[in-house]
Design a protein around this motif. Structure first.
Motif, PDB file in Angstrom:
ATOM      1  N   THR A   1     -12.073 -67.483 -45.222  1.00 10.76           N
ATOM      2  CA  THR A   1     -12.472 -66.099 -45.447  1.00 10.76           C
ATOM      3  C   THR A   1     -13.278 -65.983 -46.739  1.00 10.76           C
ATOM      4  N   LYS A   2     -14.395 -65.297 -46.645  1.00 13.22           N
ATOM      5  CA  LYS A   2     -15.169 -64.987 -47.845  1.00 13.22           C
ATOM      6  C   LYS A   2     -14.350 -64.068 -48.758  1.00 13.22           C
ATOM      7  N   VAL A   3     -14.281 -64.405 -50.045  1.00  8.08           N
ATOM      8  CA  VAL A   3     -13.598 -63.584 -51.038  1.00  8.08           C
ATOM      9  C   VAL A   3     -14.665 -62.759 -51.754  1.00  8.08           C
TER      10      VAL A   3
ATOM     11  N   GLU B   1      -9.759 -70.746 -48.462  1.00  5.54           N
ATOM     12  CA  GLU B   1      -9.820 -71.789 -47.447  1.00  5.54           C
ATOM     13  C   GLU B   1      -8.636 -71.771 -46.483  1.00  5.54           C
ATOM     14  N   ARG B   2      -7.725 -70.830 -46.649  1.00  7.55           N
ATOM     15  CA  ARG B   2      -6.611 -70.728 -45.705  1.00  7.55           C
ATOM     16  C   ARG B   2      -7.074 -70.066 -44.401  1.00  7.55           C
ATOM     17  N   PRO B   3      -6.625 -70.542 -43.257  1.00 12.41           N
ATOM     18  CA  PRO B   3      -6.885 -69.790 -42.014  1.00 12.41           C
ATOM     19  C   PRO B   3      -6.256 -68.400 -42.114  1.00 12.41           C
TER      20      PRO B   3
ATOM     21  N   ASP C   1     -29.131 -67.649 -23.588  1.00  9.62           N
ATOM     22  CA  ASP C   1     -30.494 -68.159 -23.474  1.00  9.62           C
ATOM     23  C   ASP C   1     -31.256 -68.090 -24.798  1.00  9.62           C
ATOM     24  N   VAL C   2     -30.580 -67.617 -25.839  1.00 13.04           N
ATOM     25  CA  VAL C   2     -31.209 -67.520 -27.158  1.00 13.04           C
ATOM     26  C   VAL C   2     -30.589 -68.502 -28.144  1.00 13.04           C
ATOM     27  N   LEU C   3     -29.283 -68.743 -28.031  1.00 16.87           N
ATOM     28  CA  LEU C   3     -28.611 -69.658 -28.951  1.00 16.87           C
ATOM     29  C   LEU C   3     -27.419 -70.287 -28.271  1.00 16.87           C
ATOM     30  N   ASP C   4     -26.885 -71.316 -28.899  1.00 16.79           N
ATOM     31  CA  ASP C   4     -25.702 -72.003 -28.393  1.00 16.79           C
ATOM     32  C   ASP C   4     -24.470 -71.208 -28.795  1.00 16.79           C
ATOM     33  N   THR C   5     -24.068 -70.299 -27.942  1.00 16.71           N
ATOM     34  CA  THR C   5     -22.934 -69.444 -28.277  1.00 16.71           C
ATOM     35  C   THR C   5     -21.628 -70.222 -28.334  1.00 16.71           C
ATOM     36  N   GLY C   6     -21.575 -71.377 -27.676  1.00 18.17           N
ATOM     37  CA  GLY C   6     -20.363 -72.192 -27.729  1.00 18.17           C
ATOM     38  C   GLY C   6     -20.074 -72.749 -29.110  1.00 18.17           C
ATOM     39  N   ALA C   7     -21.075 -72.721 -29.991  1.00 17.63           N
ATOM     40  CA  ALA C   7     -20.885 -73.226 -31.350  1.00 17.63           C
ATOM     41  C   ALA C   7     -20.497 -72.131 -32.333  1.00 17.63           C
ATOM     42  N   LEU C   8     -20.434 -70.896 -31.870  1.00 21.04           N
ATOM     43  CA  LEU C   8     -20.123 -69.793 -32.784  1.00 21.04           C
ATOM     44  C   LEU C   8     -18.624 -69.756 -33.091  1.00 21.04           C
ATOM     45  N   PRO C   9     -18.262 -69.671 -34.373  1.00 20.60           N
ATOM     46  CA  PRO C   9     -16.855 -69.491 -34.731  1.00 20.60           C
ATOM     47  C   PRO C   9     -16.528 -68.009 -34.851  1.00 20.60           C
ATOM     48  N   VAL C  10     -15.254 -67.691 -34.987  1.00 21.74           N
ATOM     49  CA  VAL C  10     -14.888 -66.363 -35.472  1.00 21.74           C
ATOM     50  C   VAL C  10     -15.470 -66.253 -36.881  1.00 21.74           C
ATOM     51  N   LEU C  11     -16.208 -65.179 -37.142  1.00 19.52           N
ATOM     52  CA  LEU C  11     -17.009 -65.089 -38.360  1.00 19.52           C
ATOM     53  C   LEU C  11     -16.116 -65.058 -39.607  1.00 19.52           C
ATOM     54  N   PRO C  12     -16.380 -65.937 -40.588  1.00 17.87           N
ATOM     55  CA  PRO C  12     -15.550 -65.951 -41.791  1.00 17.87           C
ATOM     56  C   PRO C  12     -16.085 -65.091 -42.931  1.00 17.87           C
ATOM     57  N   SER C  13     -17.279 -64.518 -42.762  1.00 17.11           N
ATOM     58  CA  SER C  13     -17.890 -63.721 -43.826  1.00 17.11           C
ATOM     59  C   SER C  13     -18.153 -62.319 -43.324  1.00 17.11           C
ATOM     60  N   TRP C  14     -18.885 -61.534 -44.127  1.00 20.86           N
ATOM     61  CA  TRP C  14     -19.027 -60.104 -43.848  1.00 20.86           C
ATOM     62  C   TRP C  14     -20.497 -59.734 -43.634  1.00 20.86           C
ATOM     63  N   GLY C  15     -20.729 -58.501 -43.268  1.00 21.78           N
ATOM     64  CA  GLY C  15     -22.087 -57.989 -43.127  1.00 21.78           C
ATOM     65  C   GLY C  15     -22.457 -57.728 -41.678  1.00 21.78           C
ATOM     66  N   VAL C  16     -23.631 -57.112 -41.493  1.00 23.85           N
ATOM     67  CA  VAL C  16     -24.143 -56.857 -40.148  1.00 23.85           C
ATOM     68  C   VAL C  16     -24.550 -58.191 -39.527  1.00 23.85           C
TER      69      VAL C  16
END
Length: 541
Positions: free
Chosen positions: A201-203, A213-215, A263-278
């Protein structure tokens, strides 16, 4: 009595006349008042040590609870009469009114009535007189973001109690976002098996170089939600779930990559987002995505019986749709003008889907773009303009402008404020918030069905931090939402500030780690964690 929210009308019979509660004081509840009686006996009884015996055994007067539909002001209105000789009578126009009257009665007993057990031998007295009260708005909301930082179930139940103590009656639960999916969906178990957890998680905000760095994660089982909804209902609070579409959806895409723009990106490589923003990773506008979220909303409707379901609809970048052949084909098939209309098509689909099942869609004010179905309602967050436009177009509106009631915004200009965000919004600023814009006609103003304070938790990693950001500003907001106050410039800030001195003692008794009037205590600061402060007053849009 230093009541918050301040009642519509109160009259003291005599300056020194009181009714004294004693071990022989009985509690009598008429039809429709039984729930309030159970709450009073359990909560106020625990704090005072008084048994509140059943009617018929009253040696020391009676606390009577009753429903009387002739009490003016709607079903949440109530009256309290305290007679030194006979006792207390709390009468509500409906069961909710009786409950809110019981909440006021608790305040009248003093701060010690907010503890969970007696802390000293004392005489419990209530000043004699008459009080009548009714809320200004039917929607008095608090939005709690449990997606960015998960709040365990017990914390949510605690906040329902805090809301009830302030006569707030809508808990808007922000359950899904890029950073986490918090609701068990049995048809699609990966949403919580994978989507409820992020690796780190971004602090601070995006500018920060710090990481935890903790889940982080967690979710509510369906039985947890049933318990939360039932606990809220006992306190006359409605829980409104938010399932965000089509943006703020990376946790869902990380769980089921086919939901994204493959068809735009490899969505299988996306994690649950650890940072913030749009975030640019949004749902694909496919039939498969619609069917998936129909499954989700089917289970949501089974869990949340309230009228409204929030679908988000905010901050949805269209870049991937512009680059996606699938999205462009869908735009042509539907004879839409552009990607904005494509988002509107998705919102309209779920508006019809919910309406067919007897529910109503509500979303952030971006859902106005491209047109909105007549029954949908709008949460106006980007200032007042969206709410004004919605009201003029005949839509119901909940006013929650970031410039006034975003409780993640910093509370002063002091450098000691933890992780400072945006402009300073002080306790007085919130107290002077007026939800109904002056440029609406009388008919248009009736479309403002309520107001809401929103608390986003990107930088709030514990209940202690949530307390600090929410209080005491949520108490000021509660008075704005409940009481018929004069125009902002004419409000008696000195009187409110004086009443808050007593209310701080109530919050202390409840264990709320609020921001003290003098600024944060040493352990409430976050030195070295950068935020995104902005100078000067916030823009009024």
């Amino acid at each position: 009595m230093d009541l918050i929210p301040t009642p519509s009308h109160s009259t003291a019979y005599a300056a020194d006349a009181t009714f004294t509660l004693a071990p022989g004081t009985a509690l009598e509840a008429g039809p429709g008042a039984e729930n309030a009686a159970r709450w009073l006996r359990a909560v106020v009884g625990a704090a005072t040590g008084l048994p509140f015996a059943s009617a018929g055994t009253a040696a020391d007067g009676v606390v009577r609870l009753a429903v009387d539909e002739t009490v003016p002001g709607g079903p949440e209105a109530y009256r309290i009469t305290v007679d030194p000789a006979s006792g207390v009578r709390i009468t509500g126009a409906g069961p909710a009114g009786v409950f809110w009257g019981a909440q006021t009665f608790r305040q009248m007993l003093g701060p010690d009535a907010f503890r969970r057990a007696p802390v000293r031998d004392r005489v419990w007295q209530v000043p004699s007189g008459h009080l009548s009260d009714a809320p200004r708005f039917g929607w008095r909301g608090f939005m709690l973001d449990v997606a960015r930082h998960f709040m365990p179930k017990d914390g949510v139940l605690r906040y329902l109690d805090l809301m009830a103590a302030h006569k707030l009656n809508v808990l808007h639960l922000h359950l899904t976002d890029d950073q986490g999916w918090r609701l068990e969906i049995r048809r699609h178990p990966e949403l919580t098996a994978k989507g409820a957890w992020r690796e780190r998680t971004k602090v601070g905000l995006r500018e920060s170089t710090l990481w935890d760095e903790r889940p982080h994660g967690g979710y509510y089982t369906q039985d947890d939600i049933r318990e939360i909804v039932a606990y809220a209902a006992e306190r006359h609070i409605t829980v409104v779930p938010e399932i965000d579409i089509p943006g703020h959806s990376q946790a869902a895409i990380a769980s089921y990559p086919e939901l994204g723009n493959t068809d735009v990106l490899d969505t299988g490589a996306l994690p649950v987002l650890p940072s913030w923003g749009v975030n640019p990773n949004v749902l694909a506008p496919t039939d498969e995505t619609l069917r998936f979220y129909e499954d989700v909303f089917t289970e949501v409707l089974e869990l949340f019986p309230g009228e409204f379901v929030h679908i988000g609809g905010d901050e949805c970048p269209k870049d991937q749709w512009r680059d996606s052949a699938t999205a462009q084909t869908r735009i042509k098939e539907l004879d839409l003008e552009d990607e904005d209309e494509l988002q509107s098509w998705i919102i309209r689909h779920f508006d019809r889907w919910l309406a067919d099942r007897g529910r109503r869609l509500i979303g952030w004010d971006e859902i106005l773009e491209g047109g909105l179905a007549p029954g949908a309602a709008v949460s106006s967050w980007r200032g007042f303009a969206g709410g004004i436009a919605a009201a003029k177009a005949g839509h119901d509106v909940v006013m929650c402008p970031e410039s006034h009631v975003y409780l993640d915004w910093r509370q002063s200009e002091s450098p000691d404020e933890p992780v400072p965000i945006a402009h300073a919004r002080t306790l007085e600023d919130v107290y002077r918030f007026e939800p109904v814009p002056a440029d609406l006609t009388e008919d248009e103003a009736r479309r403002i069905i309520g107001t809401q304070a929103n608390l986003w938790t990107e930088v709030m990693d514990s209940v202690r931090v949530v307390d600090y950001m929410a209080f005491p500003r949520l108490a000021a907001f509660a008075e704005v939402a409940w009481s018929a106050l004069p125009a902002p410039a004419e409000r008696d800030w000195a009187d409110f500030e004086s009443r808050m001195r007593t209310h701080y003692a109530r919050l202390d008794a409840l264990g709320v780690e609020y921001r003290p009037p003098g600024g944060p205590l040493p352990w409430q600061r976050r030195p070295g964690v950068v935020g995104r402060p902005k100078p000067g007053p916030p823009p009024i849009r």
